[in-house]
Write a protein that holds these residues in place. Structure first.
Motif, PDB file in Angstrom:
ATOM      1  N   GLU A  63      34.978 -44.436 -47.329  1.00 29.61           N
ATOM      2  CA  GLU A  63      34.211 -43.072 -47.118  1.00 29.61           C
ATOM      3  C   GLU A  63      35.351 -42.027 -46.754  1.00 29.61           C
ATOM      4  O   GLU A  63      36.340 -42.161 -46.437  1.00 29.61           O
ATOM      5  CB  GLU A  63      33.338 -43.215 -45.531  1.00 29.61           C
ATOM      6  CG  GLU A  63      32.598 -44.737 -45.781  1.00 29.61           C
ATOM      7  CD  GLU A  63      33.552 -45.777 -45.308  1.00 29.61           C
ATOM      8  OE1 GLU A  63      34.679 -45.534 -45.081  1.00 29.61           O
ATOM      9  OE2 GLU A  63      32.904 -46.901 -45.128  1.00 29.61           O
ATOM     10  N   GLU A  64      34.721 -40.827 -47.247  1.00 26.60           N
ATOM     11  CA  GLU A  64      35.393 -39.444 -47.125  1.00 26.60           C
ATOM     12  C   GLU A  64      35.308 -39.017 -45.639  1.00 26.60           C
ATOM     13  O   GLU A  64      34.546 -39.601 -44.958  1.00 26.60           O
ATOM     14  CB  GLU A  64      34.940 -38.409 -47.875  1.00 26.60           C
ATOM     15  CG  GLU A  64      34.903 -38.534 -49.659  1.00 26.60           C
ATOM     16  CD  GLU A  64      36.243 -38.730 -49.925  1.00 26.60           C
ATOM     17  OE1 GLU A  64      37.238 -38.004 -49.512  1.00 26.60           O
ATOM     18  OE2 GLU A  64      36.804 -39.346 -51.034  1.00 26.60           O
ATOM     19  N   LEU A  65      36.528 -38.188 -45.294  1.00 28.43           N
ATOM     20  CA  LEU A  65      36.411 -37.682 -43.947  1.00 28.43           C
ATOM     21  C   LEU A  65      35.525 -36.590 -43.920  1.00 28.43           C
ATOM     22  O   LEU A  65      36.326 -35.255 -44.596  1.00 28.43           O
ATOM     23  CB  LEU A  65      38.173 -37.276 -43.498  1.00 28.43           C
ATOM     24  CG  LEU A  65      38.781 -38.707 -43.438  1.00 28.43           C
ATOM     25  CD1 LEU A  65      40.210 -37.999 -42.927  1.00 28.43           C
ATOM     26  CD2 LEU A  65      38.407 -39.607 -42.368  1.00 28.43           C
ATOM     27  N   LEU A  66      34.461 -36.637 -43.205  1.00 29.38           N
ATOM     28  CA  LEU A  66      33.489 -35.562 -43.355  1.00 29.38           C
ATOM     29  C   LEU A  66      33.670 -34.545 -42.013  1.00 29.38           C
ATOM     30  O   LEU A  66      34.322 -34.978 -40.916  1.00 29.38           O
ATOM     31  CB  LEU A  66      32.099 -35.725 -43.603  1.00 29.38           C
ATOM     32  CG  LEU A  66      31.970 -36.620 -45.129  1.00 29.38           C
ATOM     33  CD1 LEU A  66      30.634 -37.017 -45.318  1.00 29.38           C
ATOM     34  CD2 LEU A  66      32.366 -35.558 -46.328  1.00 29.38           C
ATOM     35  N   LYS A  67      33.055 -33.508 -42.049  1.00 30.93           N
ATOM     36  CA  LYS A  67      32.862 -32.668 -40.810  1.00 30.93           C
ATOM     37  C   LYS A  67      32.345 -33.480 -39.798  1.00 30.93           C
ATOM     38  O   LYS A  67      30.995 -33.863 -40.145  1.00 30.93           O
ATOM     39  CB  LYS A  67      32.647 -31.560 -40.888  1.00 30.93           C
ATOM     40  CG  LYS A  67      32.690 -30.567 -39.721  1.00 30.93           C
ATOM     41  CD  LYS A  67      32.066 -28.875 -40.037  1.00 30.93           C
ATOM     42  CE  LYS A  67      32.235 -28.145 -38.743  1.00 30.93           C
ATOM     43  NZ  LYS A  67      31.891 -26.551 -38.890  1.00 30.93           N
ATOM     44  N   LEU A  68      32.713 -33.502 -38.273  1.00 27.92           N
ATOM     45  CA  LEU A  68      31.897 -34.486 -37.552  1.00 27.92           C
ATOM     46  C   LEU A  68      30.764 -33.379 -36.775  1.00 27.92           C
ATOM     47  O   LEU A  68      30.974 -32.484 -36.401  1.00 27.92           O
ATOM     48  CB  LEU A  68      32.817 -34.901 -36.438  1.00 27.92           C
ATOM     49  CG  LEU A  68      34.045 -36.104 -36.648  1.00 27.92           C
ATOM     50  CD1 LEU A  68      34.753 -36.154 -35.578  1.00 27.92           C
ATOM     51  CD2 LEU A  68      33.317 -37.168 -37.311  1.00 27.92           C
ATOM     52  N   PRO A  69      29.761 -34.177 -36.788  1.00 24.81           N
ATOM     53  CA  PRO A  69      28.670 -33.290 -35.989  1.00 24.81           C
ATOM     54  C   PRO A  69      28.756 -32.914 -34.557  1.00 24.81           C
ATOM     55  O   PRO A  69      29.508 -33.778 -33.864  1.00 24.81           O
ATOM     56  CB  PRO A  69      27.432 -34.174 -36.151  1.00 24.81           C
ATOM     57  CG  PRO A  69      27.764 -35.535 -36.564  1.00 24.81           C
ATOM     58  CD  PRO A  69      29.097 -35.455 -37.125  1.00 24.81           C
ATOM     59  N   VAL A  70      28.628 -31.953 -33.856  1.00 23.36           N
ATOM     60  CA  VAL A  70      28.715 -31.474 -32.605  1.00 23.36           C
ATOM     61  C   VAL A  70      27.580 -32.427 -31.921  1.00 23.36           C
ATOM     62  O   VAL A  70      26.153 -31.774 -31.996  1.00 23.36           O
ATOM     63  CB  VAL A  70      28.776 -30.121 -32.219  1.00 23.36           C
ATOM     64  CG1 VAL A  70      28.991 -29.893 -31.092  1.00 23.36           C
ATOM     65  CG2 VAL A  70      29.998 -29.518 -33.175  1.00 23.36           C
ATOM     66  N   PRO A  71      27.616 -33.117 -30.744  1.00 29.87           N
ATOM     67  CA  PRO A  71      26.608 -33.710 -30.345  1.00 29.87           C
ATOM     68  C   PRO A  71      25.865 -32.880 -29.046  1.00 29.87           C
ATOM     69  O   PRO A  71      26.528 -31.823 -28.634  1.00 29.87           O
ATOM     70  CB  PRO A  71      27.041 -34.966 -29.388  1.00 29.87           C
ATOM     71  CG  PRO A  71      28.752 -34.504 -29.389  1.00 29.87           C
ATOM     72  CD  PRO A  71      29.128 -33.768 -30.477  1.00 29.87           C
ATOM     73  N   ASP A  72      24.841 -33.162 -28.752  1.00 26.43           N
ATOM     74  CA  ASP A  72      24.110 -32.182 -27.895  1.00 26.43           C
ATOM     75  C   ASP A  72      24.520 -32.626 -26.500  1.00 26.43           C
ATOM     76  O   ASP A  72      24.520 -32.068 -25.528  1.00 26.43           O
ATOM     77  CB  ASP A  72      22.469 -32.320 -28.036  1.00 26.43           C
ATOM     78  CG  ASP A  72      21.977 -31.591 -29.059  1.00 26.43           C
ATOM     79  OD1 ASP A  72      22.573 -31.011 -29.724  1.00 26.43           O
ATOM     80  OD2 ASP A  72      21.004 -32.471 -29.741  1.00 26.43           O
ATOM     81  N   GLU A  73      24.845 -33.992 -26.224  1.00 27.02           N
ATOM     82  CA  GLU A  73      25.433 -34.476 -25.007  1.00 27.02           C
ATOM     83  C   GLU A  73      26.536 -35.359 -25.265  1.00 27.02           C
ATOM     84  O   GLU A  73      27.067 -35.898 -26.184  1.00 27.02           O
ATOM     85  CB  GLU A  73      24.271 -35.418 -24.222  1.00 27.02           C
ATOM     86  CG  GLU A  73      23.183 -34.708 -23.889  1.00 27.02           C
ATOM     87  CD  GLU A  73      22.078 -35.433 -23.203  1.00 27.02           C
ATOM     88  OE1 GLU A  73      22.283 -36.520 -23.029  1.00 27.02           O
ATOM     89  OE2 GLU A  73      20.829 -35.017 -22.826  1.00 27.02           O
ATOM     90  N   TYR A  74      27.342 -35.535 -24.126  1.00 23.13           N
ATOM     91  CA  TYR A  74      28.734 -36.257 -24.289  1.00 23.13           C
ATOM     92  C   TYR A  74      28.678 -37.302 -23.319  1.00 23.13           C
ATOM     93  O   TYR A  74      28.119 -37.170 -22.118  1.00 23.13           O
ATOM     94  CB  TYR A  74      29.824 -35.312 -23.969  1.00 23.13           C
ATOM     95  CG  TYR A  74      29.978 -34.212 -24.969  1.00 23.13           C
ATOM     96  CD1 TYR A  74      30.807 -34.462 -25.951  1.00 23.13           C
ATOM     97  CD2 TYR A  74      29.359 -32.980 -24.790  1.00 23.13           C
ATOM     98  CE1 TYR A  74      31.043 -33.521 -27.038  1.00 23.13           C
ATOM     99  CE2 TYR A  74      29.622 -32.039 -25.640  1.00 23.13           C
ATOM    100  CZ  TYR A  74      30.324 -32.190 -26.939  1.00 23.13           C
ATOM    101  OH  TYR A  74      30.560 -31.358 -27.762  1.00 23.13           O
ATOM    102  N   ASP A  75      29.164 -38.650 -23.443  1.00 24.64           N
ATOM    103  CA  ASP A  75      29.291 -39.623 -22.514  1.00 24.64           C
ATOM    104  C   ASP A  75      30.372 -39.274 -21.538  1.00 24.64           C
ATOM    105  O   ASP A  75      30.184 -39.555 -20.259  1.00 24.64           O
ATOM    106  CB  ASP A  75      29.472 -41.002 -23.361  1.00 24.64           C
ATOM    107  CG  ASP A  75      28.363 -41.469 -23.936  1.00 24.64           C
ATOM    108  OD1 ASP A  75      27.246 -41.100 -23.636  1.00 24.64           O
ATOM    109  OD2 ASP A  75      28.767 -41.980 -25.323  1.00 24.64           O
ATOM    110  N   PHE A  76      31.263 -38.871 -21.908  1.00 21.47           N
ATOM    111  CA  PHE A  76      32.586 -38.358 -21.334  1.00 21.47           C
ATOM    112  C   PHE A  76      33.162 -37.107 -21.560  1.00 21.47           C
ATOM    113  O   PHE A  76      33.136 -36.507 -22.916  1.00 21.47           O
ATOM    114  CB  PHE A  76      33.786 -39.482 -21.414  1.00 21.47           C
ATOM    115  CG  PHE A  76      33.285 -41.137 -21.357  1.00 21.47           C
ATOM    116  CD1 PHE A  76      32.815 -41.455 -20.159  1.00 21.47           C
ATOM    117  CD2 PHE A  76      33.512 -41.941 -22.432  1.00 21.47           C
ATOM    118  CE1 PHE A  76      32.318 -42.944 -20.294  1.00 21.47           C
ATOM    119  CE2 PHE A  76      33.106 -43.130 -22.320  1.00 21.47           C
ATOM    120  CZ  PHE A  76      32.450 -43.844 -21.300  1.00 21.47           C
TER     121      PHE A  76
END
Length: 202
Positions: free
Chosen positions: A143-156
């Motif tokens: 798999e290619e390194l793609l741009k990571l989506p920004v989540p609406d919420e964070y666990d930490f």
């Protein structure tokens, strides 16, 4: 890379100050080993840190994915392999960490940019790497390194403040420090009971 320098290998022995609570090499230590191997490799190609600084250029990590198959133990010896290719503005660099039996225990893929410090803009790699041989395009991940989506919420989440000890000789936070901050955001109790399988920074 240049003919005769397709894959570069460096050897290391896991030290006591690099161990985590599980008595295994920490992910931060492994990241430093990969960075050091990349630095040594690029020096052999006459495109190292000091050479670029003569033109006010620096290497900057853009993204990285690390897959841990097994963490090496204290006093074990490992070999870090690295190689790369050019993809337009990015230098894509692969890593493979081998144990004493030449078995792969860590895989990593990364992309790097060259930044002009005066203009604070990326430099076309064709300017920096004129004699670069693009033949070695082997990938450790399909798999290619793609741009990571920004989540609406964070666990930490934590707020990281850059300290003097985080800076390298470019007076920027070294890329390995981002890994520190990311892992420090995870509560200690959770980290005691879990280990990293795959980690990606982009």
């Amino acid at each position: 890379m240049q003919k005769g320098h397709t894959v570069h290998t460096e050897g290391f022995e896991i030290r006591s100050d690099e161990l985590d609570v599980h008595k295994k090499a920490s992910l931060q230590a492994l990241s430093c080993y990969m960075q050091e191997t990349a630095v040594k490799h690029i020096d052999t190609l006459n495109m190292g840190i000091n050479k670029l600084l003569e033109k006010d250029y620096i290497w900057v990590l853009s993204k990285i994915r690390i897959k841990v198959i097994r963490f090496p133990e204290w006093e074990s010896r490992i070999s870090v392999q690295t190689w790369g290719e050019i993809d337009r503005m990015f230098a894509n660099r692969q890593f493979r960490i081998l144990d004493e039996n030449s078995q792969a225990i860590v895989l990593a893929s990364s992309s790097w940019l060259v930044i002009d410090l005066k203009r604070n803009r990326p430099v076309p790699l064709s300017v920096v790497m004129k004699d670069f041989d693009r033949a070695n395009n082997e990938k450790v991940f399909s798999e290619e390194l793609l741009k990571l989506p920004v989540p609406d919420e964070y666990d930490f989440i934590i707020k990281a403040q850059v300290k003097y000890s985080d800076l390298d000789f470019n007076r920027h936070a070294n890329n390995t420090k981002y890994l520190d901050w990311l892992l420090e955001s995870v509560p200690m109790d959770f980290r005691r009971d879990h280990v990293v399988d795959v980690l990606e920074i982009n």
